[in-house]
Design a protein around this motif. Structure first.
Motif, PDB file in Angstrom:
ATOM      1  N   LEU A   5       0.988  -1.321  -0.038  1.00  0.00           N
ATOM      2  CA  LEU A   5       0.005   0.101   0.196  1.00  0.00           C
ATOM      3  C   LEU A   5       0.769   1.180  -0.268  1.00  0.00           C
ATOM      4  O   LEU A   5       2.047   1.219   0.159  1.00  0.00           O
ATOM      5  CB  LEU A   5      -0.916  -0.098   1.272  1.00  0.00           C
ATOM      6  CG  LEU A   5      -0.262   0.190   2.566  1.00  0.00           C
ATOM      7  CD1 LEU A   5       0.008   1.443   3.114  1.00  0.00           C
ATOM      8  CD2 LEU A   5      -1.403  -0.525   3.519  1.00  0.00           C
ATOM      9  N   THR A   6       0.183   2.394  -0.428  1.00  0.00           N
ATOM     10  CA  THR A   6       0.645   3.754  -0.145  1.00  0.00           C
ATOM     11  C   THR A   6      -0.207   4.502   0.650  1.00  0.00           C
ATOM     12  O   THR A   6      -1.503   4.400   0.481  1.00  0.00           O
ATOM     13  CB  THR A   6       0.930   4.428  -1.511  1.00  0.00           C
ATOM     14  OG1 THR A   6       1.834   3.675  -2.135  1.00  0.00           O
ATOM     15  CG2 THR A   6       1.467   5.810  -0.986  1.00  0.00           C
ATOM     16  N   PHE A   7      -0.031   5.081   1.675  1.00  0.00           N
ATOM     17  CA  PHE A   7      -0.878   5.625   2.673  1.00  0.00           C
ATOM     18  C   PHE A   7      -0.702   7.172   2.771  1.00  0.00           C
ATOM     19  O   PHE A   7       0.543   7.279   3.243  1.00  0.00           O
ATOM     20  CB  PHE A   7      -0.885   5.095   4.116  1.00  0.00           C
ATOM     21  CG  PHE A   7      -1.798   5.686   4.986  1.00  0.00           C
ATOM     22  CD1 PHE A   7      -3.238   5.673   4.717  1.00  0.00           C
ATOM     23  CD2 PHE A   7      -1.507   6.120   6.380  1.00  0.00           C
ATOM     24  CE1 PHE A   7      -4.235   6.118   5.716  1.00  0.00           C
ATOM     25  CE2 PHE A   7      -2.469   6.709   7.137  1.00  0.00           C
ATOM     26  CZ  PHE A   7      -3.865   6.855   6.788  1.00  0.00           C
ATOM     27  N   THR A  54      -1.343  10.898   4.501  1.00  0.00           N
ATOM     28  CA  THR A  54      -2.103  11.327   5.657  1.00  0.00           C
ATOM     29  C   THR A  54      -1.521  12.624   6.077  1.00  0.00           C
ATOM     30  O   THR A  54      -0.418  13.040   5.715  1.00  0.00           O
ATOM     31  CB  THR A  54      -2.500  10.521   6.692  1.00  0.00           C
ATOM     32  OG1 THR A  54      -3.457  11.185   7.768  1.00  0.00           O
ATOM     33  CG2 THR A  54      -1.161  10.033   7.449  1.00  0.00           C
ATOM     34  N   VAL A  56      -5.728   5.255   1.302  1.00  0.00           N
ATOM     35  CA  VAL A  56      -4.897   4.198   1.044  1.00  0.00           C
ATOM     36  C   VAL A  56      -4.977   3.834  -0.310  1.00  0.00           C
ATOM     37  O   VAL A  56      -6.269   3.910  -0.750  1.00  0.00           O
ATOM     38  CB  VAL A  56      -5.418   2.873   1.912  1.00  0.00           C
ATOM     39  CG1 VAL A  56      -4.642   1.816   1.612  1.00  0.00           C
ATOM     40  CG2 VAL A  56      -5.461   3.391   3.401  1.00  0.00           C
ATOM     41  N   THR A  57      -3.809   3.467  -1.104  1.00  0.00           N
ATOM     42  CA  THR A  57      -3.985   3.251  -2.437  1.00  0.00           C
ATOM     43  C   THR A  57      -3.180   1.902  -2.330  1.00  0.00           C
ATOM     44  O   THR A  57      -2.186   1.835  -1.878  1.00  0.00           O
ATOM     45  CB  THR A  57      -3.011   4.215  -3.287  1.00  0.00           C
ATOM     46  OG1 THR A  57      -3.632   5.550  -2.733  1.00  0.00           O
ATOM     47  CG2 THR A  57      -3.241   4.015  -4.622  1.00  0.00           C
ATOM     48  N   GLN A  58      -3.802   0.973  -3.275  1.00  0.00           N
ATOM     49  CA  GLN A  58      -3.254  -0.265  -3.363  1.00  0.00           C
ATOM     50  C   GLN A  58      -2.271  -0.193  -4.824  1.00  0.00           C
ATOM     51  O   GLN A  58      -2.658   0.508  -5.594  1.00  0.00           O
ATOM     52  CB  GLN A  58      -4.371  -1.530  -3.684  1.00  0.00           C
ATOM     53  CG  GLN A  58      -5.248  -1.548  -2.417  1.00  0.00           C
ATOM     54  CD  GLN A  58      -4.910  -1.813  -1.100  1.00  0.00           C
ATOM     55  OE1 GLN A  58      -3.997  -2.759  -1.114  1.00  0.00           O
ATOM     56  NE2 GLN A  58      -5.069  -1.533  -0.062  1.00  0.00           N
ATOM     57  N   PHE A 103      -8.287   2.686  -4.525  1.00  0.00           N
ATOM     58  CA  PHE A 103      -8.067   3.569  -3.235  1.00  0.00           C
ATOM     59  C   PHE A 103      -9.145   3.501  -2.239  1.00  0.00           C
ATOM     60  O   PHE A 103     -10.296   3.390  -2.582  1.00  0.00           O
ATOM     61  CB  PHE A 103      -7.677   4.907  -3.646  1.00  0.00           C
ATOM     62  CG  PHE A 103      -8.634   5.757  -4.353  1.00  0.00           C
ATOM     63  CD1 PHE A 103      -9.689   6.509  -3.486  1.00  0.00           C
ATOM     64  CD2 PHE A 103      -9.333   5.673  -5.893  1.00  0.00           C
ATOM     65  CE1 PHE A 103     -10.554   7.091  -3.979  1.00  0.00           C
ATOM     66  CE2 PHE A 103     -10.014   6.105  -6.298  1.00  0.00           C
ATOM     67  CZ  PHE A 103     -10.936   7.023  -5.436  1.00  0.00           C
ATOM     68  N   PHE A 148      -7.930   4.956  10.684  1.00  0.00           N
ATOM     69  CA  PHE A 148      -7.188   3.948  10.129  1.00  0.00           C
ATOM     70  C   PHE A 148      -5.970   3.470  11.329  1.00  0.00           C
ATOM     71  O   PHE A 148      -5.669   4.103  12.342  1.00  0.00           O
ATOM     72  CB  PHE A 148      -6.058   4.848   9.422  1.00  0.00           C
ATOM     73  CG  PHE A 148      -4.850   3.784   8.601  1.00  0.00           C
ATOM     74  CD1 PHE A 148      -5.155   3.404   7.317  1.00  0.00           C
ATOM     75  CD2 PHE A 148      -3.680   3.768   9.404  1.00  0.00           C
ATOM     76  CE1 PHE A 148      -4.052   2.517   6.778  1.00  0.00           C
ATOM     77  CE2 PHE A 148      -2.766   2.971   8.961  1.00  0.00           C
ATOM     78  CZ  PHE A 148      -2.932   2.329   7.643  1.00  0.00           C
ATOM     79  N   PHE A 157       2.672  -2.829   8.997  1.00  0.00           N
ATOM     80  CA  PHE A 157       1.738  -2.426   7.635  1.00  0.00           C
ATOM     81  C   PHE A 157       1.393  -3.566   6.834  1.00  0.00           C
ATOM     82  O   PHE A 157       1.011  -3.495   5.643  1.00  0.00           O
ATOM     83  CB  PHE A 157       2.391  -1.151   6.845  1.00  0.00           C
ATOM     84  CG  PHE A 157       2.205  -0.084   7.439  1.00  0.00           C
ATOM     85  CD1 PHE A 157       0.912   0.560   7.459  1.00  0.00           C
ATOM     86  CD2 PHE A 157       3.449   0.498   8.270  1.00  0.00           C
ATOM     87  CE1 PHE A 157       0.995   2.079   8.131  1.00  0.00           C
ATOM     88  CE2 PHE A 157       3.305   1.717   8.712  1.00  0.00           C
ATOM     89  CZ  PHE A 157       2.057   2.433   8.586  1.00  0.00           C
ATOM     90  N   TYR A 166      -4.307  -3.348   7.347  1.00  0.00           N
ATOM     91  CA  TYR A 166      -4.716  -2.521   7.990  1.00  0.00           C
ATOM     92  C   TYR A 166      -6.226  -2.409   8.201  1.00  0.00           C
ATOM     93  O   TYR A 166      -6.931  -3.288   7.631  1.00  0.00           O
ATOM     94  CB  TYR A 166      -4.628  -0.842   7.033  1.00  0.00           C
ATOM     95  CG  TYR A 166      -5.400  -1.041   5.902  1.00  0.00           C
ATOM     96  CD1 TYR A 166      -6.370  -0.241   5.667  1.00  0.00           C
ATOM     97  CD2 TYR A 166      -4.893  -1.527   4.663  1.00  0.00           C
ATOM     98  CE1 TYR A 166      -7.074  -0.328   4.673  1.00  0.00           C
ATOM     99  CE2 TYR A 166      -5.302  -1.441   3.534  1.00  0.00           C
ATOM    100  CZ  TYR A 166      -6.759  -0.788   3.416  1.00  0.00           C
ATOM    101  OH  TYR A 166      -7.295  -0.692   2.258  1.00  0.00           O
ATOM    102  N   THR A 207      -9.718   0.224   9.012  1.00  0.00           N
ATOM    103  CA  THR A 207     -10.441   1.390   9.088  1.00  0.00           C
ATOM    104  C   THR A 207     -11.868   1.361   9.695  1.00  0.00           C
ATOM    105  O   THR A 207     -12.664   0.345   9.777  1.00  0.00           O
ATOM    106  CB  THR A 207     -10.677   2.105   7.641  1.00  0.00           C
ATOM    107  OG1 THR A 207     -11.715   1.343   7.022  1.00  0.00           O
ATOM    108  CG2 THR A 207      -9.241   2.119   7.058  1.00  0.00           C
TER     109      THR A 207
END
Length: 175
Positions: free
Chosen positions: A113-115, A117, A136-138, A143, A149, A155, A158, A160
């Protein structure tokens, strides 16, 4: 029609007010070009890099370590290869509470993922990350706008509380 109200303080009131405004003494030590190593059971788990680290020691209270110019932390696997990272424009470590708070342009990247925030908190006691909200982007481009979160420190997954987003589903025709 306007109303005017006047009041005054007696000498005793001024003495009480003076005791409320105590001075706090701080001792600050600045270090530049800092590399921080995090290890667990004699294994290096992460390396952190900060252009500036201010260690703040109040006359009474807990020691703080502030990174006003940002930080980058790289998570390492057993072969000491980078497997993920966290970057932010600001961070503060609260030693007594064992909390690290990342703020402004926080980005977590790993293979899952890329998170993104504006605030991410690492609780060392719980070995968990928490954020009030973020995106959150997969790897496939899907996303989710996530609220409340939480993720373990690696990681690997996750959770939510609520959110919304877009996902992609493979269609299996005849398989």
């Amino acid at each position: 029609m306007a109303q005017l109200s006047l009041s005054s303080c007696g000498e005793d009131d001024l003495k009480k007010a003076a005791t409320l405004s105590r001075k706090i003494s701080l001792d600050t030590t600045r270090t530049t070009g800092v590399e921080i190593i995090y290890s667990d059971s004699a294994k290096v788990k992460a390396k952190g890099f900060a252009p500036v680290l201010d260690k703040i020691t109040p006359s009474s209270g807990a020691i703080l370590q502030e990174m006003p110019k940002g930080v980058k932390i790289e998570f390492l696997n057993d072969s000491l290869k980078v497997k993920g990272s966290i970057t932010s424009d600001y961070a503060i470590i609260k030693d007594t509470e064992k909390l690290t708070i990342f703020k402004r342009n926080v980005i977590v990247v790993n293979e899952n993922l890329t998170f993104n925030t504006e605030e991410l908190i690492w609780d060392q006691n719980k070995q968990m990350f928490f954020s009030p909200k973020g995106v959150v982007t997969q790897p496939d481009g899907s996303f989710a706008n996530a609220e409340n979160f939480s993720a373990p420190q690696d990681f690997s997954y996750y959770k939510t509380g609520s959110g919304y987003g877009e996902t992609y589903v493979k269609e299996n025709f005849g398989e």
